[in-house]
Design a protein around this motif. Structure first.
Motif, PDB file in Angstrom:
ATOM      1  N   ALA A  63       6.567 -11.643 -10.658  1.00  0.00           N
ATOM      2  CA  ALA A  63       6.819 -10.303 -11.189  1.00  0.00           C
ATOM      3  C   ALA A  63       7.906  -9.628 -10.365  1.00  0.00           C
ATOM      4  N   LYS A  64       8.685  -8.817 -11.040  1.00  0.00           N
ATOM      5  CA  LYS A  64       9.692  -8.038 -10.323  1.00  0.00           C
ATOM      6  C   LYS A  64       8.988  -6.925  -9.569  1.00  0.00           C
ATOM      7  N   PRO A  65       9.265  -6.770  -8.281  1.00  0.00           N
ATOM      8  CA  PRO A  65       8.621  -5.668  -7.562  1.00  0.00           C
ATOM      9  C   PRO A  65       9.022  -4.336  -8.189  1.00  0.00           C
ATOM     10  N   PRO A 135      -2.100  -8.635 -15.936  1.00  0.00           N
ATOM     11  CA  PRO A 135      -1.119  -8.693 -14.856  1.00  0.00           C
ATOM     12  C   PRO A 135       0.300  -8.500 -15.371  1.00  0.00           C
ATOM     13  N   HIS A 136       1.087  -7.894 -14.506  1.00  0.00           N
ATOM     14  CA  HIS A 136       2.486  -7.659 -14.799  1.00  0.00           C
ATOM     15  C   HIS A 136       3.169  -8.951 -15.258  1.00  0.00           C
ATOM     16  N   SER A 141       2.080  -3.469 -18.558  1.00  0.00           N
ATOM     17  CA  SER A 141       3.009  -2.415 -18.192  1.00  0.00           C
ATOM     18  C   SER A 141       2.371  -1.504 -17.150  1.00  0.00           C
ATOM     19  N   ALA A 142       3.191  -0.634 -16.566  1.00  0.00           N
ATOM     20  CA  ALA A 142       2.720   0.250 -15.501  1.00  0.00           C
ATOM     21  C   ALA A 142       2.306   1.604 -16.046  1.00  0.00           C
ATOM     22  N   LEU A 147      -3.899   0.226 -16.634  1.00  0.00           N
ATOM     23  CA  LEU A 147      -4.235   0.128 -15.215  1.00  0.00           C
ATOM     24  C   LEU A 147      -5.700   0.468 -15.001  1.00  0.00           C
ATOM     25  N   THR A 148      -6.241  -0.068 -13.916  1.00  0.00           N
ATOM     26  CA  THR A 148      -7.638   0.199 -13.596  1.00  0.00           C
ATOM     27  C   THR A 148      -7.765   0.335 -12.089  1.00  0.00           C
ATOM     28  N   ALA A 149      -8.706   1.178 -11.645  1.00  0.00           N
ATOM     29  CA  ALA A 149      -8.890   1.408 -10.208  1.00  0.00           C
ATOM     30  C   ALA A 149      -9.594   0.215  -9.571  1.00  0.00           C
ATOM     31  N   MET A 150      -9.088  -0.222  -8.424  1.00  0.00           N
ATOM     32  CA  MET A 150      -9.676  -1.371  -7.750  1.00  0.00           C
ATOM     33  C   MET A 150      -9.452  -1.269  -6.245  1.00  0.00           C
ATOM     34  N   HIS A 151     -10.509  -1.574  -5.485  1.00  0.00           N
ATOM     35  CA  HIS A 151     -10.372  -1.603  -4.028  1.00  0.00           C
ATOM     36  C   HIS A 151      -9.242  -2.548  -3.616  1.00  0.00           C
TER      37      HIS A 151
END
Ligand SMILES: [Zn+2]
Length: 224
Positions: A63-65, A135-136, A141-142, A147-151
């Motif tokens: 993935a592109k940073p 995953p990206h 997408s961002a 997206l989901t919250a994760m430790h």
């Protein structure tokens, strides 16, 4: 100093319970009470081998940073009620934990890059990142909806697996009032400012209070 290279499954609950007591003391300005409350986890340093504190958005192979916009991260954490989508445990936005480190820099060591031996393991165990549900590298997408919250630690354990392939626990009924210590955040920042221990730029906490939707509680401003 207690060097920690592996966390037991109860670490999330243990740290969250301890920090809840610490926050409760700081909200009423009881710094010595908070110092007593933090003792069960005081002085630990993380020396485990889990890389550095980058989000999966930046570490997915191929993935592109790219940077996760801070407003999006705050939005996802609030929406997910500061709960990890992998282990179901309670979590925190990083600036809330940094505010505690501002008050207790030795008990709860902070290093902005999570340097090995320089950061408390609670940063790995409790801080929530906004992670891609797809995953990206698979086209995720961002945007907050993806997206989901994760430790941070659960995130590195997940690697490139799809979150949907993992057992997603819902333990929030165990802590119906959990708010990621957000309601205590302004008071903790206020104590840290008075003690003069600052890990970050002066605008860091006010910016995050804005992003997380809590009113700033600047003791200097209150007197004005
Ligand atoms: Zn987790």
């Amino acid at each position: 100093m207690v060097l920690i290279d592996q966390l037991t499954p109860d670490a999330v609950d243990r740290y969250a319970d301890t920090l809840t007591a610490v926050a409760a003391a700081l909200v009423v300005g009881d710094v010595e009470g908070a110092r007593s409350a933090i003792q069960p986890m005081a002085g630990e340093r993380w020396i485990g081998l889990v890389g550095t504190a980058r989000t999966t958005a930046e570490t997915v192979p191929g993935a592109k940073p790219r940077r996760m916009p801070e407003g999006v991260r705050a939005e996802v954490l609030i929406r997910d009620r500061f709960q990890c989508s992998r282990c179901g445990g309670r979590g925190l936005a990083r600036p809330v934990l940094v505010a505690v480190s501002d008050v207790f820099p030795n008990e709860l060591a902070y290093h902005r890059n999570y340097g090995r031996g320089r950061v408390h393991p609670a940063y790995w165990a409790l801080v929530l990142e906004a992670d891609h549900t797809a995953p990206h590298s698979r086209g995720g997408s961002a945007e907050a909806s993806n997206l989901t919250a994760m430790h941070a630690l659960c995130n590195t354990a997940k690697a490139d697996a799809d979150v949907h392939e993992l057992a997603v626990l819902n333990r929030l009924d165990e802590w119906p009032d959990w708010d990621g210590l957000l309601s205590a955040y302004p008071a903790i920042v206020g104590v840290g400012a008075e003690l003069g221990y600052r890990h970050s730029a002066i605008e860091y906490h006010p910016k995050w209070m804005r992003l997380l939707g809590v009113p700033a509680n600047d003791p200097k401003g209150a007197d004005a």
